[in-house]
Design a protein around this motif. Structure first.
Motif, PDB file in Angstrom:
ATOM      1  N   THR A 121      19.020 -32.618  11.337  1.00 40.36           N
ATOM      2  CA  THR A 121      19.598 -33.647  10.480  1.00 40.36           C
ATOM      3  C   THR A 121      18.851 -34.951  10.737  1.00 40.36           C
ATOM      4  O   THR A 121      18.139 -35.098  11.743  1.00 40.36           O
ATOM      5  CB  THR A 121      21.085 -33.846  10.779  1.00 40.36           C
ATOM      6  OG1 THR A 121      21.217 -34.401  12.101  1.00 40.36           O
ATOM      7  CG2 THR A 121      21.851 -32.524  10.701  1.00 40.36           C
ATOM      8  N   LEU A 122      19.015 -35.913   9.850  1.00 39.03           N
ATOM      9  CA  LEU A 122      18.362 -37.202  10.079  1.00 39.03           C
ATOM     10  C   LEU A 122      18.983 -37.924  11.266  1.00 39.03           C
ATOM     11  O   LEU A 122      18.303 -38.708  11.938  1.00 39.03           O
ATOM     12  CB  LEU A 122      18.408 -38.051   8.812  1.00 39.03           C
ATOM     13  CG  LEU A 122      17.564 -37.506   7.653  1.00 39.03           C
ATOM     14  CD1 LEU A 122      17.570 -38.479   6.476  1.00 39.03           C
ATOM     15  CD2 LEU A 122      16.125 -37.221   8.081  1.00 39.03           C
ATOM     16  N   SER A 123      20.243 -37.652  11.555  1.00 38.22           N
ATOM     17  CA  SER A 123      20.849 -38.205  12.777  1.00 38.22           C
ATOM     18  C   SER A 123      20.165 -37.633  14.015  1.00 38.22           C
ATOM     19  O   SER A 123      19.902 -38.356  14.989  1.00 38.22           O
ATOM     20  CB  SER A 123      22.344 -37.890  12.822  1.00 38.22           C
ATOM     21  OG  SER A 123      23.033 -38.601  11.823  1.00 38.22           O
ATOM     22  N   GLU A 124      19.864 -36.337  13.976  1.00 36.06           N
ATOM     23  CA  GLU A 124      19.175 -35.714  15.113  1.00 36.06           C
ATOM     24  C   GLU A 124      17.743 -36.223  15.242  1.00 36.06           C
ATOM     25  O   GLU A 124      17.235 -36.392  16.359  1.00 36.06           O
ATOM     26  CB  GLU A 124      19.206 -34.197  14.959  1.00 36.06           C
ATOM     27  CG  GLU A 124      20.598 -33.608  15.155  1.00 36.06           C
ATOM     28  CD  GLU A 124      20.703 -32.165  14.739  1.00 36.06           C
ATOM     29  OE1 GLU A 124      21.640 -31.480  15.213  1.00 36.06           O
ATOM     30  OE2 GLU A 124      19.875 -31.690  13.927  1.00 36.06           O
ATOM     31  N   LEU A 125      17.104 -36.488  14.113  1.00 40.53           N
ATOM     32  CA  LEU A 125      15.775 -37.088  14.175  1.00 40.53           C
ATOM     33  C   LEU A 125      15.847 -38.469  14.816  1.00 40.53           C
ATOM     34  O   LEU A 125      15.029 -38.822  15.667  1.00 40.53           O
ATOM     35  CB  LEU A 125      15.178 -37.191  12.771  1.00 40.53           C
ATOM     36  CG  LEU A 125      13.811 -37.879  12.661  1.00 40.53           C
ATOM     37  CD1 LEU A 125      12.749 -37.143  13.471  1.00 40.53           C
ATOM     38  CD2 LEU A 125      13.385 -37.999  11.193  1.00 40.53           C
ATOM     39  N   ALA A 126      16.857 -39.249  14.426  1.00 45.91           N
ATOM     40  CA  ALA A 126      17.039 -40.577  15.026  1.00 45.91           C
ATOM     41  C   ALA A 126      17.278 -40.467  16.528  1.00 45.91           C
ATOM     42  O   ALA A 126      16.751 -41.267  17.316  1.00 45.91           O
ATOM     43  CB  ALA A 126      18.200 -41.296  14.343  1.00 45.91           C
ATOM     44  N   ASP A 127      18.058 -39.478  16.941  1.00 48.73           N
ATOM     45  CA  ASP A 127      18.323 -39.282  18.371  1.00 48.73           C
ATOM     46  C   ASP A 127      17.035 -38.979  19.130  1.00 48.73           C
ATOM     47  O   ASP A 127      16.830 -39.469  20.249  1.00 48.73           O
ATOM     48  CB  ASP A 127      19.319 -38.133  18.581  1.00 48.73           C
ATOM     49  CG  ASP A 127      20.724 -38.485  18.134  1.00 48.73           C
ATOM     50  OD1 ASP A 127      21.013 -39.684  17.945  1.00 48.73           O
ATOM     51  OD2 ASP A 127      21.542 -37.550  17.967  1.00 48.73           O
ATOM     52  N   GLU A 128      16.165 -38.169  18.530  1.00 49.70           N
ATOM     53  CA  GLU A 128      14.898 -37.823  19.203  1.00 49.70           C
ATOM     54  C   GLU A 128      13.995 -39.047  19.320  1.00 49.70           C
ATOM     55  O   GLU A 128      13.340 -39.266  20.350  1.00 49.70           O
ATOM     56  CB  GLU A 128      14.179 -36.708  18.443  1.00 49.70           C
ATOM     57  CG  GLU A 128      12.879 -36.245  19.074  1.00 49.70           C
ATOM     58  CD  GLU A 128      13.060 -35.697  20.480  1.00 49.70           C
ATOM     59  OE1 GLU A 128      12.136 -35.863  21.307  1.00 49.70           O
ATOM     60  OE2 GLU A 128      14.114 -35.080  20.763  1.00 49.70           O
ATOM     61  N   VAL A 129      13.955 -39.858  18.266  1.00 51.87           N
ATOM     62  CA  VAL A 129      13.148 -41.087  18.332  1.00 51.87           C
ATOM     63  C   VAL A 129      13.732 -42.039  19.373  1.00 51.87           C
ATOM     64  O   VAL A 129      13.001 -42.690  20.127  1.00 51.87           O
ATOM     65  CB  VAL A 129      13.048 -41.751  16.946  1.00 51.87           C
ATOM     66  CG1 VAL A 129      12.262 -43.051  17.030  1.00 51.87           C
ATOM     67  CG2 VAL A 129      12.384 -40.806  15.942  1.00 51.87           C
ATOM     68  N   SER A 130      15.066 -42.104  19.452  1.00 54.51           N
ATOM     69  CA  SER A 130      15.723 -42.925  20.480  1.00 54.51           C
ATOM     70  C   SER A 130      15.313 -42.459  21.874  1.00 54.51           C
ATOM     71  O   SER A 130      14.945 -43.268  22.742  1.00 54.51           O
ATOM     72  CB  SER A 130      17.248 -42.834  20.364  1.00 54.51           C
ATOM     73  OG  SER A 130      17.709 -43.379  19.158  1.00 54.51           O
ATOM     74  N   ARG A 131      15.372 -41.163  22.094  1.00 46.90           N
ATOM     75  CA  ARG A 131      15.076 -40.605  23.415  1.00 46.90           C
ATOM     76  C   ARG A 131      13.655 -40.929  23.850  1.00 46.90           C
ATOM     77  O   ARG A 131      13.403 -41.289  25.009  1.00 46.90           O
ATOM     78  CB  ARG A 131      15.276 -39.081  23.382  1.00 46.90           C
ATOM     79  CG  ARG A 131      15.136 -38.398  24.733  1.00 46.90           C
ATOM     80  CD  ARG A 131      15.359 -36.902  24.616  1.00 46.90           C
ATOM     81  NE  ARG A 131      14.255 -36.236  23.945  1.00 46.90           N
ATOM     82  CZ  ARG A 131      13.089 -35.927  24.535  1.00 46.90           C
ATOM     83  NH1 ARG A 131      12.889 -36.233  25.801  1.00 46.90           N
ATOM     84  NH2 ARG A 131      12.147 -35.303  23.857  1.00 46.90           N
ATOM     85  N   GLN A 132      12.728 -40.844  22.915  1.00 44.12           N
ATOM     86  CA  GLN A 132      11.326 -41.034  23.288  1.00 44.12           C
ATOM     87  C   GLN A 132      10.896 -42.495  23.300  1.00 44.12           C
ATOM     88  O   GLN A 132       9.974 -42.859  24.025  1.00 44.12           O
ATOM     89  CB  GLN A 132      10.436 -40.229  22.343  1.00 44.12           C
ATOM     90  CG  GLN A 132      10.642 -38.737  22.484  1.00 44.12           C
ATOM     91  CD  GLN A 132       9.420 -37.958  22.055  1.00 44.12           C
ATOM     92  OE1 GLN A 132       8.294 -38.373  22.279  1.00 44.12           O
ATOM     93  NE2 GLN A 132       9.648 -36.804  21.461  1.00 44.12           N
ATOM     94  N   SER A 133      11.551 -43.311  22.498  1.00 37.16           N
ATOM     95  CA  SER A 133      11.159 -44.720  22.433  1.00 37.16           C
ATOM     96  C   SER A 133      11.891 -45.582  23.447  1.00 37.16           C
ATOM     97  O   SER A 133      11.465 -46.706  23.759  1.00 37.16           O
ATOM     98  CB  SER A 133      11.415 -45.280  21.032  1.00 37.16           C
ATOM     99  OG  SER A 133      12.811 -45.329  20.752  1.00 37.16           O
ATOM    100  N   GLY A 134      13.020 -45.070  23.950  1.00 38.56           N
ATOM    101  CA  GLY A 134      13.835 -45.867  24.848  1.00 38.56           C
ATOM    102  C   GLY A 134      14.625 -46.948  24.135  1.00 38.56           C
ATOM    103  O   GLY A 134      15.220 -47.816  24.776  1.00 38.56           O
ATOM    104  N   ARG A 135      14.655 -46.880  22.813  1.00 36.14           N
ATOM    105  CA  ARG A 135      15.403 -47.842  21.995  1.00 36.14           C
ATOM    106  C   ARG A 135      16.484 -47.098  21.223  1.00 36.14           C
ATOM    107  O   ARG A 135      16.317 -45.927  20.881  1.00 36.14           O
ATOM    108  CB  ARG A 135      14.462 -48.538  21.001  1.00 36.14           C
ATOM    109  CG  ARG A 135      13.298 -49.274  21.645  1.00 36.14           C
ATOM    110  CD  ARG A 135      13.673 -50.680  22.032  1.00 36.14           C
ATOM    111  NE  ARG A 135      13.976 -51.478  20.856  1.00 36.14           N
ATOM    112  CZ  ARG A 135      13.048 -52.122  20.121  1.00 36.14           C
ATOM    113  NH1 ARG A 135      11.758 -52.019  20.435  1.00 36.14           N
ATOM    114  NH2 ARG A 135      13.402 -52.852  19.091  1.00 36.14           N
TER     115      ARG A 135
END
Length: 281
Positions: free
Chosen positions: A199-213
């Motif tokens: 889902t796009l929420s899961e994509l956002a979570d992955e970007v959060s995890r890797q970016s630290g933001r």
């Protein structure tokens, strides 16, 4: 054997040509076709045959296809014009005696209610009616459709709800296209191609995890999402198409699973985490 690749001056076509070269297809047996051939002068320098053609110009297509055996037909980018443009390509391929066509289509084209599906389905039908043996690669969304770096600052917006989207890298899909057109035999006419379903929420979570933001996904109604896209500068017609795509993605129209893509690649799809890491680099 010679292979024509249309759309060679775009990202997908260029990646497909690079994949063909890696597979050992001699450069002189690849014909790179596009409108802005100055962009691929380096391919000509490496021995690839470069020819100018436009989907709007049947004569240029016939000249570009002359003497070729196979055609990797990368769909056009001008939504609303593609049915007529693609029929020009099919007619030119038939005139040139092309023996095999691989076409980049859209997931579940025969049942999808997405606005984008109609032109792809019309093209698949034109290819079938032509009698030329054809393979349909129904590509789901590229990871590159999403502004990963921009999302770190602004988050994602859309109207896809909790719909799973089989997001793949453009490079994986281009490599699969190269594999399909280079193969002498192939066991399916239709391949539903995509990467990991998220889902796009899961994509956002992955970007959060890797970016630290903290990266958020804001889910909007299709109407509000279209308004949002117009607000950031997209033309109204294109905004409506994107909002419609998300609306249908919420209902599963962009979910394919990974089986067909992995079959063509001969390996697992690029993990979403690796693709996001590369996009953030």
């Amino acid at each position: 054997m010679s292979i024509v690749v249309t759309g060679a001056t775009g990202h997908f076509g260029r990646l497909a040509i690079e994949a063909l070269l890696r597979r050992g297809v001699p450069a002189g047996q690849i014909v790179a076709v596009g409108r802005s051939v100055e962009k691929i002068k380096d391919l000509a320098d490496r021995g690839v045959v470069v020819r100018h053609a436009s989907y709007d110009d049947p004569e240029s297509l016939r000249a570009a296809f002359a003497g070729a055996d196979k055609l990797l037909f990368v769909s056009g980018s001008e939504v609303g014009k593609r049915t007529a443009q693609h029929r020009n390509v099919v007619a030119a391929a038939k005139d040139a005696g092309i023996s095999k066509i691989v076409y980049t289509s859209l997931p579940h084209a025969e049942t999808s209610r997405m606005i984008l599906a109609a032109e792809h389905l019309a093209t698949e039908q034109a290819l079938t009616e032509s009698g030329i043996p054809s393979v349909f690669l129904r590509n789901s969304w590229y990871l590159e459709n999403y502004n990963i770096q921009g999302a770190v600052e602004h988050g994602f917006h859309g109207a896809a709800g909790d719909g799973k989207i089989s997001i793949a890298t453009r490079a994986d899909l281009a490599e699969a296209a190269a594999a399909a057109i280079a193969a002498d035999g192939i066991d399916q006419q239709v391949y539903e191609l995509g990467g990991e379903g998220v889902t796009l929420s899961e994509l956002a979570d992955e970007v959060s995890r890797q970016s630290g933001r903290e990266v958020t996904y804001t889910d909007l109604s299709p109407e509000k999402y279209a308004e949002f896209l117009v607000g950031v500068g997209l033309p109204e017609q294109f905004a409506a198409v994107l909002a419609d795509s998300d609306k249908n993605a919420a209902e599963g129209s962009l979910y394919t699973g990974t089986e067909d893509l992995e079959k063509l690649l001969g390996r697992p799809v690029t993990p979403l985490a690796d693709a996001v890491r590369a996009a953030l680099a």
